[in-house]
Design a protein around this motif. Sequence first.
Motif, PDB file in Angstrom:
ATOM      1  N   PHE A 280      48.899 -15.359  92.185  1.00 54.25           N
ATOM      2  CA  PHE A 280      48.390 -14.016  91.495  1.00 54.25           C
ATOM      3  C   PHE A 280      47.312 -13.315  92.381  1.00 54.25           C
ATOM      4  CE2 PHE A 280      44.850 -11.624  88.895  1.00 54.25           C
ATOM      5  CZ  PHE A 280      45.947 -10.649  88.443  1.00 54.25           C
ATOM      6  N   THR A 281      46.371 -14.361  92.604  1.00 54.74           N
ATOM      7  CA  THR A 281      45.084 -13.744  93.325  1.00 54.74           C
ATOM      8  C   THR A 281      45.641 -13.450  94.769  1.00 54.74           C
ATOM      9  OG1 THR A 281      44.009 -15.525  92.305  1.00 54.74           O
ATOM     10  CG2 THR A 281      42.689 -14.587  94.266  1.00 54.74           C
TER      11      THR A 281
ATOM     12  N   ILE B 223      48.390 -11.852  95.855  1.00 49.89           N
ATOM     13  CA  ILE B 223      49.275 -10.717  95.373  1.00 49.89           C
ATOM     14  C   ILE B 223      47.941  -9.596  95.180  1.00 49.89           C
ATOM     15  CG2 ILE B 223      50.948  -9.314  94.451  1.00 49.89           C
ATOM     16  CD1 ILE B 223      52.337 -12.043  94.097  1.00 49.89           C
TER      17      ILE B 223
ATOM     18  N   TYR C  45      47.644 -18.931  89.045  1.00 50.41           N
ATOM     19  CA  TYR C  45      46.466 -18.263  89.514  1.00 50.41           C
ATOM     20  C   TYR C  45      46.493 -17.838  91.310  1.00 50.41           C
ATOM     21  CZ  TYR C  45      41.837 -16.750  89.325  1.00 50.41           C
ATOM     22  OH  TYR C  45      40.594 -16.105  89.310  1.00 50.41           O
ATOM     23  N   ILE C  46      46.885 -18.958  91.903  1.00 52.16           N
ATOM     24  CA  ILE C  46      46.803 -18.668  93.363  1.00 52.16           C
ATOM     25  C   ILE C  46      47.583 -17.680  93.788  1.00 52.16           C
ATOM     26  CG2 ILE C  46      47.148 -19.818  95.639  1.00 52.16           C
ATOM     27  CD1 ILE C  46      46.131 -22.580  94.403  1.00 52.16           C
TER      28      ILE C  46
END
Lengths: 282, 277
Positions: free
Chosen positions: B8-9, B11, B5-6
């Motif tokens: 993804f967030t 990028i 999640y981190i």
Amino acid sequence: MLNRSQSKFLSLTATYALLATGLIFIIFPYIWMVLASLKPSAEIYNRLIPTRITLEHYRMVFSLGSTGSTSPFVRAIFNSLVVSSITTLSVVFFGAITGYALARLRFKGQNLLKNFILFQMLFPIVLFLIPRFLLMIRLGWINTYQGMFSPFMMSAWGTFLFMQFFKTVPQSLIDAARLDGCSELRIVFRIMLPLSKSVTIIVAIFTFMSMWDEFLWYLIVTKDYNLMPLSVLLGLYTRGEYSSYPGIQVAGATLLTLPILALFYFFREYFTKGITMTGVKG
Amino acid sequence: MVIPYILFTIIFWVYPLIWGILIAFKKWNIISPVTEFVGLDNFIKILHDPLFWISFKNTLIFMVVFVPLSIICSLMVALLLNRIKLLRSFFSLGYLMSYVSAGVAYSIVFRLLFSGDGLINSWLGKVGITIPWFSSPKLAMVSIAFIVVWKFLGYYSLIFLAGLQSIPSTIYESAEIAGASKWMIFRRITVPLLNPSFTIILIFAVILSFNIFTEPYMITGGGPLDSTQTFMMQIYYQTFTALHAGYGSSFAITVAIISFTFVFIVKKTIEKDMIYS
């Protein structure tokens, strides 16, 4: 003078009558759409009830396609399904593991991340459109499936919903699973998800629906007609090649609407639940 | 477990957000590798861009129609639904049907249905009137607002209904015993206690007003005479047709700031009401 029960009966009748009238306004465009897709072109503009039923528009939709190739509409439906399904699976998968970690594990920066997810939901989509498009160019993902779904693969909203629900699962279940040697991932998928059926379905259907309906983002990242999802293909055809073929437009609109209507019918109570939980995307 | 999640967030969220802010201060046509730092020029240009003000005006017209109409209608539907037991879920699901319709699909439907020679006008023609729903510059944006009311009526009704059901019936009973009239009860009890529902719906409605794209793009293409140009249409046009990425980005930021301001004002005013009642 009316007595109490009579006036109550009257007001109840009026309530139903008003509700039914309103409902006609809601449903009428659907009825018109389905009927229009089944009637001869000449009757689309000025007749509600067709004089005869014809499938010519659907036949056109499914046979359009240059020299022997599959109809672009069939491919578009396939593209929509691929992009929406991948996104849905991904949002549920990552939403569940992230939500689990935030709700049930202890790690450094946990509160920071929780607050950050709430903070993320405040930002309007308009801020991301252009830079994400530029990012897709840089990654070479224009005209690819990943270009269409990658920005939506994880959702702050979905993660938040899972986190909230996972807080309510009894700790004893998690402890027992750990004693049995279950990994944390296994706990999420074997214990947490089966216990949170309704949240999982709500996250899944709203994600699927928003990806199926998405228009602007696909319009930006796909230029290749072979890769376009149905919403964009239909939109561009309606404004372009088929602008003077209302029959094809309405048949396409019906095809775009029916899958979501079917989803709505099968999961109807989850739609209402999802909305009343609010915070659902607008 | 939170690492995906981190990443993804970073990028797809943090990086684009920062990049978007940076290019807002640049002049850049996407294709050329050359970017030129122009400071606040883009923002100043926006204030002199007639289409910015036209879009602003159109958004306000949309809001003035959409917000009160959707709130009044959906509150009425919710009050009616709250009075019945039999068939309640049938009706609330029926009203929700329009919400699940896809933007492109209902835009096609309404464009044909309400076109100059469409079914609605041929019916109206029998009593001697035709209404230029989408072809009159005065009416086009209002018609689009009507369509969006159609879409969200059931959705907002459900939020109101949930609010109504959370009001304890004992409050109503004691008000009735005290001899309060129906209108008094509605004005003094129902409306104030529905405050959370009003707030969330108003915020949704305001945010939505700034994001209108599919309907004007599909139905009117921004016309007639730019009467249905919206902020989103402008951002789309500037960036993806005219390729002014820097200008488009500063446009997006300006719109985000305006919509934040509106949401903030809505929140503040409603909170004030809460204290008075």
